[in-house]
Design a protein around this motif. Structure first.
Motif, PDB file in Angstrom:
ATOM      1  N   ARG A 179       0.839  -1.208   0.000  1.00  0.00           N
ATOM      2  CA  ARG A 179       0.000   0.000   0.000  1.00  0.00           C
ATOM      3  C   ARG A 179       0.871   1.255   0.000  1.00  0.00           C
ATOM      4  NH1 ARG A 179      -2.022   2.883   4.729  1.00  0.00           N
ATOM      5  NH2 ARG A 179      -3.683   4.319   4.110  1.00  0.00           N
ATOM      6  N   GLY A 180       1.961   1.230   0.784  1.00  0.00           N
ATOM      7  CA  GLY A 180       2.879   2.361   0.808  1.00  0.00           C
ATOM      8  C   GLY A 180       3.523   2.606  -0.550  1.00  0.00           C
ATOM      9  N   GLN A 181       3.822   1.539  -1.268  1.00  0.00           N
ATOM     10  CA  GLN A 181       4.407   1.687  -2.597  1.00  0.00           C
ATOM     11  C   GLN A 181       3.394   2.294  -3.579  1.00  0.00           C
ATOM     12  OE1 GLN A 181       6.701  -1.680  -4.111  1.00  0.00           O
ATOM     13  NE2 GLN A 181       6.947  -2.446  -2.023  1.00  0.00           N
ATOM     14  N   VAL A 182       2.118   1.909  -3.453  1.00  0.00           N
ATOM     15  CA  VAL A 182       1.081   2.493  -4.313  1.00  0.00           C
ATOM     16  C   VAL A 182       0.933   3.989  -4.010  1.00  0.00           C
ATOM     17  CG1 VAL A 182      -1.369   2.474  -4.907  1.00  0.00           C
ATOM     18  CG2 VAL A 182      -0.144   0.314  -4.611  1.00  0.00           C
ATOM     19  N   ILE A 183       0.960   4.331  -2.728  1.00  0.00           N
ATOM     20  CA  ILE A 183       0.899   5.748  -2.347  1.00  0.00           C
ATOM     21  C   ILE A 183       2.110   6.490  -2.908  1.00  0.00           C
ATOM     22  CG2 ILE A 183       0.996   7.345  -0.382  1.00  0.00           C
ATOM     23  CD1 ILE A 183      -0.617   5.273   1.214  1.00  0.00           C
ATOM     24  N   GLY A 184       3.265   5.823  -2.898  1.00  0.00           N
ATOM     25  CA  GLY A 184       4.467   6.433  -3.468  1.00  0.00           C
ATOM     26  C   GLY A 184       4.317   6.688  -4.964  1.00  0.00           C
ATOM     27  N   LEU A 185       3.659   5.775  -5.673  1.00  0.00           N
ATOM     28  CA  LEU A 185       3.398   5.993  -7.102  1.00  0.00           C
ATOM     29  C   LEU A 185       2.521   7.222  -7.312  1.00  0.00           C
ATOM     30  CD1 LEU A 185       2.682   2.339  -8.319  1.00  0.00           C
ATOM     31  CD2 LEU A 185       4.645   3.757  -8.949  1.00  0.00           C
ATOM     32  N   SER A 186       1.519   7.369  -6.461  1.00  0.00           N
ATOM     33  CA  SER A 186       0.636   8.538  -6.559  1.00  0.00           C
ATOM     34  C   SER A 186       1.409   9.828  -6.316  1.00  0.00           C
ATOM     35  CB  SER A 186      -0.512   8.420  -5.550  1.00  0.00           C
ATOM     36  OG  SER A 186      -1.324   7.297  -5.832  1.00  0.00           O
ATOM     37  N   ALA A 187       2.340   9.771  -5.359  1.00  0.00           N
ATOM     38  CA  ALA A 187       3.155  10.959  -5.068  1.00  0.00           C
ATOM     39  C   ALA A 187       4.037  11.325  -6.268  1.00  0.00           C
ATOM     40  CB  ALA A 187       4.012  10.713  -3.825  1.00  0.00           C
ATOM     41  N   PRO A 231      -4.451  10.962 -20.099  1.00  0.00           N
ATOM     42  CA  PRO A 231      -3.854  11.935 -19.184  1.00  0.00           C
ATOM     43  C   PRO A 231      -3.573  11.337 -17.808  1.00  0.00           C
ATOM     44  CG  PRO A 231      -5.676  12.921 -20.380  1.00  0.00           C
ATOM     45  CD  PRO A 231      -5.690  11.473 -20.726  1.00  0.00           C
ATOM     46  N   ALA A 232      -2.438  11.723 -17.235  1.00  0.00           N
ATOM     47  CA  ALA A 232      -2.026  11.171 -15.947  1.00  0.00           C
ATOM     48  C   ALA A 232      -3.085  11.394 -14.871  1.00  0.00           C
ATOM     49  CB  ALA A 232      -0.705  11.798 -15.526  1.00  0.00           C
ATOM     50  N   GLU A 233      -3.767  12.559 -14.930  1.00  0.00           N
ATOM     51  CA  GLU A 233      -4.792  12.849 -13.932  1.00  0.00           C
ATOM     52  C   GLU A 233      -5.912  11.812 -13.968  1.00  0.00           C
ATOM     53  OE1 GLU A 233      -3.599  14.842 -16.186  1.00  0.00           O
ATOM     54  OE2 GLU A 233      -3.346  16.921 -15.491  1.00  0.00           O
ATOM     55  N   VAL A 234      -6.280  11.383 -15.170  1.00  0.00           N
ATOM     56  CA  VAL A 234      -7.341  10.385 -15.320  1.00  0.00           C
ATOM     57  C   VAL A 234      -6.827   8.997 -14.913  1.00  0.00           C
ATOM     58  CG1 VAL A 234      -8.906   9.284 -16.954  1.00  0.00           C
ATOM     59  CG2 VAL A 234      -8.404  11.735 -17.159  1.00  0.00           C
ATOM     60  N   ALA A 235      -5.621   8.656 -15.339  1.00  0.00           N
ATOM     61  CA  ALA A 235      -5.043   7.339 -15.027  1.00  0.00           C
ATOM     62  C   ALA A 235      -4.868   7.137 -13.530  1.00  0.00           C
ATOM     63  CB  ALA A 235      -3.708   7.181 -15.742  1.00  0.00           C
ATOM     64  N   SER A 236      -4.688   8.220 -12.799  1.00  0.00           N
ATOM     65  CA  SER A 236      -4.437   8.112 -11.360  1.00  0.00           C
ATOM     66  C   SER A 236      -5.600   7.477 -10.606  1.00  0.00           C
ATOM     67  CB  SER A 236      -4.137   9.499 -10.773  1.00  0.00           C
ATOM     68  OG  SER A 236      -5.286  10.342 -10.839  1.00  0.00           O
ATOM     69  N   ALA A 237      -6.798   7.477 -11.190  1.00  0.00           N
ATOM     70  CA  ALA A 237      -7.954   6.852 -10.525  1.00  0.00           C
ATOM     71  C   ALA A 237      -7.701   5.371 -10.285  1.00  0.00           C
ATOM     72  CB  ALA A 237      -9.217   7.050 -11.373  1.00  0.00           C
ATOM     73  N   HIS A 238      -6.934   4.734 -11.183  1.00  0.00           N
ATOM     74  CA  HIS A 238      -6.613   3.317 -11.010  1.00  0.00           C
ATOM     75  C   HIS A 238      -5.765   3.101  -9.752  1.00  0.00           C
ATOM     76  CE1 HIS A 238      -8.366   1.960 -14.762  1.00  0.00           C
ATOM     77  NE2 HIS A 238      -7.704   2.891 -15.426  1.00  0.00           N
TER      78      HIS A 238
END
Length: 457
Positions: A170-178, A418-425
């Motif tokens: 989960r921390g790694q996924v949060i890191g991807l979002s960051a 767009p990255a903003e849209v892809a971030s929903a995943h």
């Protein structure tokens, strides 16, 4: 906000199984636990004030409704939050049997406690932050463990082995979002601080780590349930004798008369430390009588749902064409067992992939157990002790969801979304991992998890 009823009430239940025994343990948990226990000991609401935590005291219990002595019991106070549930807990160790524990629980209910639901003590531990949901599930797995390896895996999960790994992912996924936020925040630069290629590569790595964890799920589920292992073959092929030898006792009737076994006989055993559900079935043949045909139909149903099949063929030559065709038709992995090997002709050799066994002399039984263990549980056998194992379909389903969302994120970036849209995943993947831990957990999920528990746990 009003607290849920389950945390406002004081609950009571017998924590040891009903039946004749030396000691029975009764648990009270909740805001009135010490008050109710004090009333049982003939005191008031502050009767346990000043008691040293976790030090048992021998006390005579009374039923205040009848002014009647109930039992002499050992009473121990566990003040919250340093208790199993995180609340004030009182444990009362009475004499065993049926009557005494039942009347003590009845007296606690009369004094204001509520009979606990299945798993409610562990559910309170979860709700009060003492356990995450993987640890709560591990408690049930530990109680139900049928073999040493199942106990070891459950204990590792209770010590947060799986929970820590999920939290790390989960921390790694949060890191991807960051990283994605850093990219989005610099849209006008010639080169973004974090290239999308790097983010996509790291996302693929996280998805791969989840896939590796998911690979333990098939064996993990079998560790909890036991691998359904069906013994099949023609009548008098030695199935029942082998069944009895593996179980270690005479469970199945063995005679020289063909068709003795007319129904399925089950036993849960531990082989090489791993749980197996052995099923002895009726011999497979044509021309059987009505009752035997019914047994053969039952055998076919078990074969359809088997995790593993032991096809028994006695010594004295290679299998015939019909036997070989039948083995080839089975969807489950098959181990051909050459039984009655003590009667084999001099120079006879078992075929490749076959295991020769003599129940009479014990020859080959150890080898057969090793083959079964390695065939079903190879990944768990070869893994290190500290590697977590996914044991629940709920956990596996959410891990698949998380991996799928992360892969969809990478595909979205690759196709120019767009990255903003892809971030929903990524947000969906994070939510799936949080649901495994119980950071977010719908009520129906909690109900499904805790209803599997016994009352008193």
């Amino acid at each position: 906000m009003e607290r849920p009823r389950s945390l406002v009430d004081t609950i009571v239940a017998r924590a040891t199984p009903p039946g004749v025994g030396a000691v029975a343990l009764i648990r009270l948990s909740g805001p009135r636990a010490s008050e109710i226990a004090g009333a049982l000991m003939g005191g008031g609401g502050d009767a346990m004030a000043g008691w040293a935590p976790r030090q048992g005291r021998l006390r005579l219990l009374h039923d205040p409704r009848r002014d009647e002595a109930l039992d002499r019991a050992l009473v121990t106070l566990f003040p919250g939050p340093a208790s199993y549930t995180g609340e004030d807990v009182v444990e009362i160790s009475t004499h065993g049997g049926h009557a005494i524990p039942a009347i003590v629980v009845e007296a606690c209910v009369a004094l204001g406690a509520r009979q606990a639901s299945p798993g409610e003590f562990t559910q309170r531990a979860y709700l009060n932050g003492k356990l995450d949901l993987t640890q709560a599930e591990a408690v049930a797995d530990l109680v139900a463990a049928r073999a040493p390896k199942a106990r070891t895996v459950a204990l590792h999960q209770l010590e947060r082995g799986l929970g820590d790994r999920i939290a790390e992912l989960r921390g790694q996924v949060i890191g991807l979002s960051a990283l994605l936020v850093q990219h989005i925040d610099f849209p006008d630069e010639d080169e973004a601080p974090v290239p999308l290629g790097r983010i996509a590569a790291e996302a693929a790595d996280v998805a791969g780590q989840i896939d590796l964890l998911l690979a333990t799920a098939p064996a993990g589920e079998l560790l909890r349930e036991g691998a359904v292992t069906v013994l099949a073959g023609r009548p008098n092929s030695g199935k029942s004798s082998l069944f009895n030898a593996l179980v270690g006792m005479e469970r199945a009737i063995v005679t020289e008369e063909p068709g003795t076994t007319r129904d399925a006989i089950e036993a849960v055993i531990s082989l090489e430390g791993f749980p197996f559900r052995l099923v002895d079935t009726a011999g497979l043949r044509s021309g059987a009588g009505r009752v035997e045909r019914m047994g053969i139909e039952v055998a076919h149903r078990y074969l359809e749902g088997a995790d593993l099949v032991l096809y028994c063929h006695e010594a004295g030559g290679a299998m015939g064409g019909r036997d070989a065709e039948f083995v080839e038709s089975l969807a489950s992995p098959v181990v051909v067992v050459r039984t009655k090997w003590d009667l084999a002709a001099r120079g006879e050799v078992a075929g490749g992939g076959e295991v020769a066994v003599s129940v009479k002399t014990g020859e080959g039984l150890g080898r057969l157990k090793e083959v079964l263990r390695d065939l079903v549980f190879r990944d768990v056998v070869e893994s290190r002790e500290e590697v977590p194992v996914v044991t629940r379909r709920r956990q596996a389903g959410l891990l698949r969801e998380a991996a799928g969302e992360i892969k969809a994120f990478g595909e979205a970036l690759a196709t120019g979304i767009p990255a903003e849209v892809a971030s929903a995943h990524l947000k969906s993947a994070e939510s799936a991992l949080e649901e495994i831990l119980g950071v977010i957990a719908p009520d129906e999920v909690l109900d499904r998890v805790f209803r599997e528990f016994c009352i008193g746990k």
